[in-house]
Design an enzyme around this catalytic site. Structure first.
Site, PDB file in Angstrom:
ATOM      1  CG  HIS A 124      -9.458 -56.183 -71.861  1.00 43.70           C
ATOM      2  ND1 HIS A 124     -10.090 -57.012 -70.412  1.00 43.70           N
ATOM      3  CD2 HIS A 124     -10.402 -56.314 -72.691  1.00 43.70           C
ATOM      4  CE1 HIS A 124     -10.436 -58.358 -71.205  1.00 43.70           C
ATOM      5  NE2 HIS A 124     -11.457 -57.589 -72.112  1.00 43.70           N
ATOM      6  CG  ASP A 161     -16.693 -57.622 -70.979  1.00 43.72           C
ATOM      7  OD1 ASP A 161     -17.301 -56.770 -71.568  1.00 43.72           O
ATOM      8  OD2 ASP A 161     -16.247 -58.844 -70.988  1.00 43.72           O
ATOM      9  CG  HIS A 163     -13.044 -60.767 -73.000  1.00 43.06           C
ATOM     10  ND1 HIS A 163     -14.591 -60.550 -73.346  1.00 43.06           N
ATOM     11  CD2 HIS A 163     -12.927 -62.135 -73.455  1.00 43.06           C
ATOM     12  CE1 HIS A 163     -14.368 -60.990 -74.277  1.00 43.06           C
ATOM     13  NE2 HIS A 163     -13.196 -61.801 -74.523  1.00 43.06           N
ATOM     14  CG  ASP A 248     -18.540 -59.575 -73.577  1.00 43.80           C
ATOM     15  OD1 ASP A 248     -18.444 -59.821 -73.160  1.00 43.80           O
ATOM     16  OD2 ASP A 248     -16.495 -59.145 -74.458  1.00 43.80           O
TER      17      ASP A 248
END
Ligand code: ZN
Length: 343
Positions: A124, A161, A163, A248
Site C-alpha cells: 500500500h 493479498d 487488498h 487475509d
C-alpha cells in the site's frame, strides 16, 4: 531444488502496540516452521538494510526523510491505520532490504525460490505516503532493483493479498517492463483496483486488476489463476516472478470477507511455482503482505513453502464453516478477458 526464506528478529522491533499487524505474526510463523520441521528444509537468507538510494527507486527523498524523522521523534501515527515506533524506520529498511536480498539469492542461483518473511508489509505504500500498515513498498523497490541490477526486461508481479496493492500499481503504471496482476476483494480498502485501470502509455495492458466480489473461496481463486493469471502471465514472458503474498483472504481472517482455505493457498502457490518453472527457470521471490488470523497465517505460509518444496499440503483448519453459496464470477472473467484480449 533449494528454497530460501528471509528472516531476522529485527523485524519484531517494529512495535505497533494494539494493532492487527503485530510482531507475533512473524514469531508465530517462525515457531510453526520450527515445530513442524519445515525450517530444516529451507535455506536462511540473512537480510541487509536497503540503502536510501534503493528506497529512492520508488519513494521520494522527502518522504524517506519524513519516515526517518518520525522514528527519530519516537514514532507516531502516519495515517489512521499506520503507526511507527522508534525502531520502525530501521526495521522498514531491513524489510525492503530483505526482499532485495531474496532477489539476489534467486538471481545468483543460491536458491531457486525465496520467500521474504518481513514486516512492515509494503504494497500500500506509495511514492510519497504511508498507507495500510505499509511504510516502504518492499516488492516495488526489489522489483526496480532487479530491473536495474540484472538488466531484466520483464518482471511479473502477482499480488493475491485480499487488498489491492495501490502502491505497487502506482509504481509501475507507466512501466511496460513490469506486469502487475492483482486479485482482490472489491469494492474494498484501499478503493483502487478497478478492472479498467490497465496501465498507461507504453505500459497499457501491463496492469491487470481482478476485482472480486466478497465471498470468493478456493474454487473462484483457482478459476481466476487458471483463466486469467496463468495465460496473461505466460503471454508477458517474465524473466522473474515476484509475489505479494497476503493471507487475509483466508476464511478466518478478521479483516476481509473471502473464503480461501489453507489448502487453497497451497494450490495457488503450486500454480505460481509451475508458472515460474515454465517461464523463468523457477526464479520466484515472494514477500509477506497481510494475514491477521495467526492460525490461518502460519498454516498458509507453511502450505506455500510446502508447494515450493514439492511436499504434500496439509490444512489443519479445513474449509470455511460459513455457508456462502458459490459466487458467480464467470461474467467478470469474461469482461477481463475481453479487456486484456485473453483467449
Ligand atoms: Zn491485505
Amino acid at each position: 531444488m533449494s528454497v530460501g526464506y528471509v528472516y531476522n528478529p529485527i523485524y519484531l522491533k517494529h512495535d505497533t502496540g494494539r494493532h492487527v499487524e503485530v510482531a507475533t505474526r512473524l514469531e508465530a510463523i517462525i515457531s510453526y516452521l520450527e515445530q513442524t520441521g519445515l525450517k530444516k528444509q529451507l535455506t536462511l537468507i540473512e537480510p541487509r538494510a536497503a540503502t536510501v538510494e534503493e528506497l529512492s527507486l520508488v519513494h521520494q527523498r522527502q518522504y524517506i526523510e519524513q519516515i526517518g524523522e518520525v522514528a527519530g521523534r519516537g514514532g507516531g501515527w502516519l495515517d489512521p491505520d499506520t503507526v511507527m515506533s522508534a525502531d520502525s524506520y530501521e526495521v522498514a529498511l531491513y524489510a525492503a532490504g530483505g526482499v532485495i536480498w531474496a532477489v539476489e539469492a534467486v538471481m545468483g542461483r543460491e536458491v531457486v525460490s525465496a520467500f521474504a518473511l518481513v514486516r512492515p508489509p509494503g504494497h500500500h505504500a506509495t511514492s510519497s505516503y504511508a498507507k495500510g500498515f505499509c511504510l516502504f513498498n518492499n516488492i516495488a523497490i526489489a522489483t526496480k532493483y532487479a530491473l536495474a541490477e540484472y538488466k531484466l526486461e520483464r518482471i511479473l508481479i502477482i499480488d493475491f493479498d485480499v487488498h489491492h496493492g495501490n502502491g505497487t500499481q502506482e509504481a509501475f503504471y507507466h512501466n511496460p517492463q513490469v506486469m502487475y496482476i492483482s486479485a482482490h476483494e472489491y469494492p474494498f480498502y484501499p478503493g483502487t483496483g478497478d478492472l479498467n485501470e490497465t496501465g498507461s502509455g507504453a505500459a497499457k495492458g501491463t496492469n491487470l486488476n481482478i476485482p472480486l466480489p466478497a465471498g470468493c473461496g478456493d474454487s473462484e481463486y483457482l478459476k481466476v489463476f487458471e483463466q486469467i493469471i496463468v495465460p496473461a502471465g505466460s503471454r508477458f514472458k517474465p524473466q522473474l516472478i515476484m509475489v505479494s503474498a497476503g493471507y487475509d483472504n483466508h476464511w478466518a481472517d478478521p479483516l476481509a470477507m473471502m473464503q480461501v482455505s489453507v489448502n487453497g493457498f497451497g494450490q495457488m502457490a503450486m500454480i505460481i511455482k509451475e508458472l515460474a518453472d515454465e517461464l523463468c527457470g523457477g526464479r520466484l521471490v515472494l514477500t509477506l503482505e497481510g494475514g491477521y488470523n495467526l492460525d490461518a497465517l502460519v498454516a498458509s505460509v507453511k502450505a506455500t513453502f510446502d508447494a515450493l518444496l514439492g511436499n504434500s499440503i496439509s490444512d489443519p483448519l479445513g474449509g470455511s464453516p460459513r455457508s456462502f453459496g458459490a459466487v458467480d464470477i464467470d461474467r467478470l472473467i469474461a469482461v477481463i478477458k475481453e479487456i486484456h484480449k485473453l483467449p
